[in-house]
Design a protein around this motif. Structure first.
Motif, PDB file in Angstrom:
ATOM      1  N   ASP A   1       0.815  -1.224   0.000  1.00  8.63           N
ATOM      2  CA  ASP A   1       0.000   0.000   0.000  1.00  8.63           C
ATOM      3  C   ASP A   1       0.846   1.271   0.000  1.00  8.63           C
ATOM      4  O   ASP A   1       0.297   2.384  -0.018  1.00  8.63           O
ATOM      5  CB  ASP A   1      -0.903   0.033   1.242  1.00  8.63           C
ATOM      6  N   HIS A   2       2.161   1.125   0.038  1.00  7.68           N
ATOM      7  CA  HIS A   2       3.044   2.253   0.344  1.00  7.68           C
ATOM      8  C   HIS A   2       2.837   3.447  -0.590  1.00  7.68           C
ATOM      9  O   HIS A   2       2.719   4.588  -0.121  1.00  7.68           O
ATOM     10  CB  HIS A   2       4.504   1.800   0.291  1.00  7.68           C
ATOM     11  N   GLU A   3       2.804   3.217  -1.880  1.00  4.51           N
ATOM     12  CA  GLU A   3       2.682   4.332  -2.824  1.00  4.51           C
ATOM     13  C   GLU A   3       1.389   5.109  -2.592  1.00  4.51           C
ATOM     14  O   GLU A   3       1.386   6.349  -2.576  1.00  4.51           O
ATOM     15  CB  GLU A   3       2.731   3.800  -4.260  1.00  4.51           C
ATOM     16  N   GLN A   4       0.291   4.399  -2.378  1.00  6.02           N
ATOM     17  CA  GLN A   4      -0.996   5.057  -2.139  1.00  6.02           C
ATOM     18  C   GLN A   4      -0.987   5.800  -0.808  1.00  6.02           C
ATOM     19  O   GLN A   4      -1.521   6.916  -0.703  1.00  6.02           O
ATOM     20  CB  GLN A   4      -2.120   4.020  -2.160  1.00  6.02           C
ATOM     21  N   VAL A   5      -0.367   5.194   0.207  1.00  4.88           N
ATOM     22  CA  VAL A   5      -0.305   5.818   1.530  1.00  4.88           C
ATOM     23  C   VAL A   5       0.486   7.122   1.487  1.00  4.88           C
ATOM     24  O   VAL A   5       0.034   8.158   1.997  1.00  4.88           O
ATOM     25  CB  VAL A   5       0.310   4.840   2.557  1.00  4.88           C
ATOM     26  N   ILE A   6       1.672   7.091   0.891  1.00  5.30           N
ATOM     27  CA  ILE A   6       2.513   8.290   0.837  1.00  5.30           C
ATOM     28  C   ILE A   6       1.841   9.381   0.001  1.00  5.30           C
ATOM     29  O   ILE A   6       1.880  10.566   0.352  1.00  5.30           O
ATOM     30  CB  ILE A   6       3.915   7.956   0.289  1.00  5.30           C
ATOM     31  N   SER A   7       1.205   8.999  -1.095  1.00  5.80           N
ATOM     32  CA  SER A   7       0.482   9.981  -1.905  1.00  5.80           C
ATOM     33  C   SER A   7      -0.617  10.657  -1.094  1.00  5.80           C
ATOM     34  O   SER A   7      -0.821  11.876  -1.204  1.00  5.80           O
ATOM     35  CB  SER A   7      -0.119   9.287  -3.138  1.00  5.80           C
ATOM     36  N   PHE A   8      -1.289   9.895  -0.265  1.00  2.63           N
ATOM     37  CA  PHE A   8      -2.360  10.431   0.580  1.00  2.63           C
ATOM     38  C   PHE A   8      -1.790  11.342   1.666  1.00  2.63           C
ATOM     39  O   PHE A   8      -2.282  12.458   1.888  1.00  2.63           O
ATOM     40  CB  PHE A   8      -3.128   9.271   1.204  1.00  2.63           C
ATOM     41  N   LEU A   9      -0.724  10.914   2.342  1.00  3.35           N
ATOM     42  CA  LEU A   9      -0.165  11.673   3.461  1.00  3.35           C
ATOM     43  C   LEU A   9       0.515  12.956   3.006  1.00  3.35           C
ATOM     44  O   LEU A   9       0.534  13.954   3.746  1.00  3.35           O
ATOM     45  CB  LEU A   9       0.831  10.804   4.235  1.00  3.35           C
ATOM     46  N   THR A  10       1.081  12.965   1.815  1.00  2.00           N
ATOM     47  CA  THR A  10       1.801  14.155   1.356  1.00  2.00           C
ATOM     48  C   THR A  10       0.875  15.246   0.837  1.00  2.00           C
ATOM     49  O   THR A  10       1.346  16.282   0.352  1.00  2.00           O
ATOM     50  CB  THR A  10       2.846  13.796   0.279  1.00  2.00           C
ATOM     51  N   LYS A  11      -0.429  15.044   0.962  1.00  2.00           N
ATOM     52  CA  LYS A  11      -1.353  16.167   0.742  1.00  2.00           C
ATOM     53  C   LYS A  11      -1.097  17.242   1.802  1.00  2.00           C
ATOM     54  O   LYS A  11      -1.288  18.435   1.559  1.00  2.00           O
ATOM     55  CB  LYS A  11      -2.798  15.691   0.818  1.00  2.00           C
ATOM     56  N   GLU A  12      -0.687  16.806   3.004  1.00  2.00           N
ATOM     57  CA  GLU A  12      -0.299  17.716   4.085  1.00  2.00           C
ATOM     58  C   GLU A  12       0.965  17.138   4.735  1.00  2.00           C
ATOM     59  O   GLU A  12       0.921  16.588   5.826  1.00  2.00           O
ATOM     60  CB  GLU A  12      -1.410  17.859   5.122  1.00  2.00           C
TER      61      GLU A  12
END
Length: 261
Positions: free
Chosen positions: A9-20
């Motif tokens: 899930d890493h790519e999706q997780v980091i993409s989500f978290l780097t919104k902020e």
């Protein structure tokens, strides 16, 4: 649906978290440092029917941090806390974490609300005096702790040495300092350093050496080095006087951070 997150899930997780990225520096830092398969760290994600990530929930030992950009299953995350033990600390972006106050049977403990601010540019002229600021190594760990113990506002615990040593060894934190006559008299530390940002902590000066501008001088060196590395600096404050000092150095408020426990 809430499920355990894995490396897949890493790519999706980091993409989500780097919104902020600043608000999520602790979660991002712990993922980069320890991944998804540790006894002391677990991550969960809430997904909608289409598989889009809606929220992330981190457990690091007995500390929990939730993040969501919209509504999330606070009851489901509360169930995770209860399942993992009675003793816990909870913190996060204020409008996210404060939703747990509505959950019955969850003893959150003492609440503390702080300002969350960040610095993204150097807003001051470099000073020749900045050359006296040194960056600590693992050999300076005991000197840093000795300085902190001399300051009444600071509380050191049995795990303080191990945590400080680990941060320096893994480059997830730095400490900068000034000394007089071979004695460390003022220092500033960072923690939770990741690819995007780091958190300023441990700003302290020996009472005998205050009013000399050492802490501000060190902060300028810290800001300079992190901006050179293309990283954002973040910090918490709840003292308006401290806030004014940080803002003169280029920090600005981006939100509120709430802690319980």
């Amino acid at each position: 649906m809430i499920r355990t997150l894995t490396q897949a899930d890493h790519e999706q997780v980091i993409s989500f978290l780097t919104k902020e990225p600043s608000m999520n520096l602790f979660i991002i830092g712990d993922i980069e440092a320890f991944g998804y398969d540790q006894d002391f760290q677990q991550l969960w994600g809430e997904f909608d029917e289409s598989g889009a990530l809606q929220a992330v929930f981190l457990r690091f030992y007995d500390s929990y941090i939730p993040y969501a950009s919209s509504r999330f299953d606070v009851e489901g995350f509360s169930h995770i806390i209860r399942t993992n033990g009675a003793s816990f600390r909870l913190s996060g972006k204020a409008n996210v974490v404060e939703q747990f106050e509505q959950v019955g049977g969850l003893s959150l403990g003492k609440k503390r609300v702080t300002y969350f601010c960040e610095c993204t540019t150097v807003s001051f002229q470099a000073e020749e005096q900045m050359q006296i600021v040194k960056q600590a190594t693992v050999d300076d760990v005991d000197r840093i702790l000795d300085l902190r113990r001399r300051i009444p506002e600071f509380v050191t615990t049995p795990s303080s040495r191990d945590m400080l040593l680990k941060s320096l060894e893994t480059s997830t934190g730095r400490t900068y300092y000034v000394e007089e006559d071979g004695e460390m008299v003022s220092c500033v530390s960072t923690t939770a350093e990741n690819s995007f940002s780091a958190m300023v902590v441990g700003v302290c000066t020996d009472e005998r050496y205050r009013q000399k501008g050492y802490a501000s001088l060190i902060m300028k060196r810290v800001i300079h080095d992190y901006m050179q590395a293309g990283k954002t600096l973040c910090l918490f404050y709840d003292n308006p006087n401290a806030g004014r000092i940080y803002k003169r150095l280029g920090f600005y408020d981006i939100g509120m951070w709430t802690m319980y426990g």
